[in-house]
Design a protein around this motif. Structure first.
Motif, mmCIF file in Angstrom:
data_model
loop_
_atom_site.group_PDB
_atom_site.id
_atom_site.type_symbol
_atom_site.label_atom_id
_atom_site.label_comp_id
_atom_site.label_asym_id
_atom_site.label_seq_id
_atom_site.Cartn_x
_atom_site.Cartn_y
_atom_site.Cartn_z
ATOM 1 N N ALA A 100 -4.746 6.572 3.936
ATOM 2 C CA ALA A 100 -3.373 6.170 4.339
ATOM 3 C C ALA A 100 -2.759 5.303 3.534
ATOM 4 N N PRO A 101 -1.371 5.553 3.311
ATOM 5 C CA PRO A 101 -0.613 4.609 2.539
ATOM 6 C C PRO A 101 -0.481 3.125 2.997
ATOM 7 N N PRO A 102 -0.402 2.232 2.120
ATOM 8 C CA PRO A 102 -0.383 1.046 2.667
ATOM 9 C C PRO A 102 1.083 0.700 3.580
ATOM 10 N N PRO A 103 0.970 -0.488 4.270
ATOM 11 C CA PRO A 103 2.118 -0.866 5.006
ATOM 12 C C PRO A 103 3.363 -1.147 4.083
ATOM 13 N N LYS A 104 4.495 -0.765 4.575
ATOM 14 C CA LYS A 104 5.864 -0.935 3.765
ATOM 15 C C LYS A 104 5.999 -2.416 3.110
ATOM 16 N N GLU A 105 5.627 -3.322 3.990
ATOM 17 C CA GLU A 105 5.729 -4.622 3.557
ATOM 18 C C GLU A 105 5.007 -4.975 2.379
ATOM 19 N N THR A 106 3.557 -4.402 2.333
ATOM 20 C CA THR A 106 2.888 -4.538 1.058
ATOM 21 C C THR A 106 3.448 -3.757 0.006
ATOM 22 N N ILE A 107 4.181 -2.780 0.105
ATOM 23 C CA ILE A 107 4.531 -1.970 -1.107
ATOM 24 C C ILE A 107 5.629 -2.713 -1.840
ATOM 25 N N ALA A 108 6.436 -3.407 -1.020
ATOM 26 C CA ALA A 108 7.554 -4.384 -1.604
ATOM 27 C C ALA A 108 6.944 -5.550 -2.229
ATOM 28 N N LEU A 109 5.894 -5.828 -2.037
ATOM 29 C CA LEU A 109 5.724 -7.015 -2.840
ATOM 30 C C LEU A 109 4.336 -6.967 -3.649
ATOM 31 N N SER A 110 3.624 -5.718 -3.634
ATOM 32 C CA SER A 110 2.220 -5.620 -4.418
ATOM 33 C C SER A 110 2.531 -4.404 -5.565
ATOM 34 N N MET A 111 2.400 -4.595 -6.625
ATOM 35 C CA MET A 111 2.358 -3.341 -7.661
ATOM 36 C C MET A 111 1.289 -2.617 -7.515
ATOM 37 N N GLU A 112 0.082 -3.268 -7.000
ATOM 38 C CA GLU A 112 -1.135 -2.139 -6.728
ATOM 39 C C GLU A 112 -0.988 -1.161 -5.465
ATOM 40 N N ALA A 113 -0.603 -2.083 -4.579
ATOM 41 C CA ALA A 113 0.051 -1.016 -3.468
ATOM 42 C C ALA A 113 1.078 -0.022 -3.647
ATOM 43 N N LEU A 114 2.051 -0.209 -4.313
ATOM 44 C CA LEU A 114 2.750 0.631 -4.957
ATOM 45 C C LEU A 114 2.396 1.694 -5.782
ATOM 46 N N ILE A 115 1.386 1.462 -6.436
ATOM 47 C CA ILE A 115 0.573 2.690 -7.454
ATOM 48 C C ILE A 115 -0.264 3.465 -6.559
ATOM 49 N N HIS A 116 -0.807 2.778 -5.539
ATOM 50 C CA HIS A 116 -1.721 3.551 -4.547
ATOM 51 C C HIS A 116 -1.055 4.476 -3.619
ATOM 52 N N HIS A 117 0.209 3.816 -3.295
ATOM 53 C CA HIS A 117 1.089 4.734 -2.443
ATOM 54 C C HIS A 117 1.487 5.918 -3.413
ATOM 55 N N PHE A 118 1.801 5.686 -4.574
ATOM 56 C CA PHE A 118 2.421 6.722 -5.373
ATOM 57 C C PHE A 118 1.265 7.741 -5.440
ATOM 58 N N LYS A 119 0.007 7.326 -5.989
ATOM 59 C CA LYS A 119 -1.007 8.231 -6.051
ATOM 60 C C LYS A 119 -1.402 9.063 -4.740
ATOM 61 N N ILE A 120 -1.264 8.351 -3.626
ATOM 62 C CA ILE A 120 -1.648 9.186 -2.412
ATOM 63 C C ILE A 120 -0.691 10.392 -2.268
ATOM 64 N N VAL A 121 0.756 10.010 -2.466
ATOM 65 C CA VAL A 121 1.509 10.970 -2.121
ATOM 66 C C VAL A 121 1.661 12.192 -3.291
ATOM 67 N N SER A 122 1.441 11.681 -4.391
ATOM 68 C CA SER A 122 1.597 12.609 -5.288
ATOM 69 C C SER A 122 0.362 13.339 -5.628
ATOM 70 N N GLU A 123 -0.853 12.883 -5.681
ATOM 71 C CA GLU A 123 -2.209 13.535 -5.968
ATOM 72 C C GLU A 123 -2.971 13.948 -4.716
ATOM 73 N N SER A 124 -2.751 13.118 -3.588
ATOM 74 C CA SER A 124 -3.613 13.288 -2.540
ATOM 75 C C SER A 124 -4.958 12.940 -2.640
ATOM 76 N N PHE A 125 -5.942 13.417 -2.235
ATOM 77 C CA PHE A 125 -7.250 13.013 -2.409
ATOM 78 C C PHE A 125 -8.153 14.295 -2.362
ATOM 79 N N ALA A 126 -9.233 14.216 -2.964
ATOM 80 C CA ALA A 126 -10.136 15.392 -3.044
ATOM 81 C C ALA A 126 -11.049 15.472 -1.806
#
Length: 179
Positions: free
Chosen positions: A95-121
């Protein structure tokens, strides 16, 4: 009342694959939510509403079945709404991280991008998951070859199985009466 000669034996709707309220209207106590629980249905106690006596046309009969089921569903939902809880899975691998953490954390933003673009195996597997829809059992058959996208997907629409039996139950009738 339209004379549609609806068969009362239990083997007929099962043999034709008639799902949901139309199947329960013939007296067969089968409900997907009870047979293969999903989305928390295993936590609820509910009766499988069936009919055994024809009092009207099958179309309105299934409508009354839906109404009876709907009344029971609303009572179950009212009980659950009083106890709030999480709506999304807590595992951040799926699941993508909450929107509040995406705005504050670079790791959360990267994780969100990877889930949306690559999905998971997913592992190599085959699964069929039915859900109960208003017209019957809506099923998805998915085959995975171990990649990030499914190799094959097949949808089982409930309306097709309900309509295929019209030629047996409405012999000599016009279709406009059933639409």
């Amino acid at each position: 009342m339209i004379d549609v000669r609806y068969p009362q034996c239990r083997r007929f709707p099962i043999a034709w694959g008639i799902p949901g309220p139309a199947l329960r209207a013939t007296g067969v106590p089968y409900d997907v939510r009870r047979a293969f629980p999903y989305s928390g249905y295993e936590q609820y106690e509910f009766d499988v509403v069936t009919r055994t006596k024809v009092t009207r046309t099958p179309a309105s009969w299934c409508g009354s079945m839906r109404w009876t089921s709907r009344c029971g569903s609303s009572n179950r939902l009212r009980k659950q709404l009083d106890t709030p809880g999480p709506v999304m899975i807590a595992d951040t691998k799926f699941a993508p991280p909450p929107k509040e953490t995406i705005a504050l954390s670079m790791e959360a933003l990267i994780h969100h991008f990877k889930i949306v673009s690559e999905s998971f195996a997913c592992r190599r597997a085959t699964v069929y998951q039915p859900i109960e829809g208003p017209r019957g059992e809506l099923g998805y058959y998915i085959v995975s070859n171990g990649g990030q996208r499914p190799w094959r997907v097949r949808t089982r629409p409930p309306s097709m199985y309900n309509l295929q039996v019209l030629k047996k139950i409405a012999v000599g009738e016009y279709n406009r009466r059933h639409v």
